[in-house]
Each structure stands twice: as C-alpha cells, then as structure tokens.
Enzyme design. Sequence first.
Site, PDB file in Angstrom:
ATOM      1  N   CYS A  56       0.713  -1.160  -0.068  1.00 11.76           N
ATOM      2  CA  CYS A  56       0.130   0.048  -0.012  1.00 11.76           C
ATOM      3  C   CYS A  56       0.882   1.268  -0.064  1.00 11.76           C
ATOM      4  CB  CYS A  56      -0.825  -0.025   1.191  1.00 11.76           C
ATOM      5  SG  CYS A  56      -2.067   1.348   1.308  1.00 11.76           S
ATOM      6  N   HIS A  88      -8.745  -3.753  -3.180  1.00 11.17           N
ATOM      7  CA  HIS A  88      -7.858  -3.104  -2.150  1.00 11.17           C
ATOM      8  C   HIS A  88      -8.556  -1.528  -2.131  1.00 11.17           C
ATOM      9  CE1 HIS A  88      -3.682  -1.998  -0.569  1.00 11.17           C
ATOM     10  NE2 HIS A  88      -4.233  -0.866  -0.536  1.00 11.17           N
ATOM     11  N   GLU A  89      -8.709  -0.920  -3.152  1.00 14.52           N
ATOM     12  CA  GLU A  89      -9.012   0.594  -3.387  1.00 14.52           C
ATOM     13  C   GLU A  89     -10.117   0.460  -2.912  1.00 14.52           C
ATOM     14  OE1 GLU A  89      -6.409   2.290  -3.818  1.00 14.52           O
ATOM     15  OE2 GLU A  89      -5.089   0.990  -4.891  1.00 14.52           O
ATOM     16  N   HIS A 146     -10.429   0.854   0.927  1.00 10.60           N
ATOM     17  CA  HIS A 146      -9.877   2.259   1.201  1.00 10.60           C
ATOM     18  C   HIS A 146     -10.998   3.134   1.526  1.00 10.60           C
ATOM     19  CE1 HIS A 146      -5.493   2.463   1.701  1.00 10.60           C
ATOM     20  NE2 HIS A 146      -5.133   1.943   0.217  1.00 10.60           N
TER      21      HIS A 146
HETATM   22 NI    NI Z   1      -3.427   1.202  -0.435  1.00 10.46          NI
END
Ligand code: NI
Length: 198
Positions: free
Chosen positions: A107, A149-150, A153
């Site tokens: 990340c 993953h995004e 977030h």
């Molecule tokens: Ni990240």
Amino acid sequence: MIELADLVTGGQILRIARWGEPSLHAPTQTVTVFDSALHDLVRDMFTTMEAADGVGLASTQVDDNRSLFVYHCPDADDKIHIGVMINPTVTLPESKNRHLVSEEEGCLSLPGAYSPLARPDFAICRGQDHNGNPIEVVGTGLLARCLQHETDHLSGMVFGDRLSDRSRKHLYADHEALAHRYPDDWPQTPKKEFDPAM
Ligand code: NI
C-alpha cells in the site's frame, strides 16, 4: 463532458497519507456532484499515483473524503487498465466459484512493505466514471486485487486490517526498515534510492 485523457496528466503531486492518519481510517462520502473541482482531484490523483509508481490510489490516501479511486494496473493477461472509479462497490464470486490466491500486497500509505494476503482472483467493480455515467470493470490477476484493495480504502479499511496480528507485525517491521527512504511529504519529495555510505 470531459475525456479521461484530459485527466491522466497535468495534475499536482499530493502528499500521500500514512496508516494511522485519520483520513485512512474513516469511511468516505458518496460523490453527487461531477464538476471541475472533482476533475481537479482526479487529475491530481493520477499524477500522484504516477509519481509514487503505484497501480492504484484512493481518495483517503490524499486526505480527501469523496468516494473514488484511480488505477493503472495490469490484469491476468498483462493488459493495462487505466481509469477512475467513483462510488464503487465490489462484487466477488460466491462459494464454489470463489478462488482465493495469496499474493504479496502493498500500500502506498505504508511504503516499502509487502505481505501475502489471500483474496479472490476475480472481482467485478461497479460505480461511476468522472462524468457520472455508470461503469463496470471486470478484474482478474493484479487488477482483481487492486479493485478490492482500493474499494476497501473507501470504507476506511487498509489491508493490514485483513492480516493476522503476526503478519501485521512483520509488515510494520518491514516498513520501519525502509521508512527513512520516504520523506514525510512523499511523493512530493521523491524517495531516497539508496543510503549514503557512512
Ligand atoms: Ni492502499
């Protein structure tokens, strides 16, 4: 209407926030206005992602609470996908269609550190483009991981939240070992490529 090509270059490099800073651990707000202020953010995010050599960047990583991310990422066939995804949701395969793959994940908000993490190898991400039109991206390979993953977030989650305590400890240790290469305002100030020999 504005073209994606007008957004992928020409922005400013923003500072990337680190794990532990508030923006990275709070949920985002749905985007309802697709105006030039939003386009300015998208442009800055593309420029910042490129400066940091990343495959994806979420708004929470540049201290903004609008729900969006940008990506520049290869799929399982090494085809590069470039885009912006606003107000995304991810759909993953169910039960017997779900294949988990454990690959190294990192990340930009914990630079220099990687840990294996099992995730489904296929993901469909639906949301809106920079003009507010509905879009869908089908992800395989690294792109499947990136979309998950995004989108994590944007709900205030970082991938360390998905690791065991032991793996997270290792991850932080790896980051600490390399943290001195990343100035606090990275990538506004570039990372140091090597240590002076002293
Ligand atoms: Ni990240």
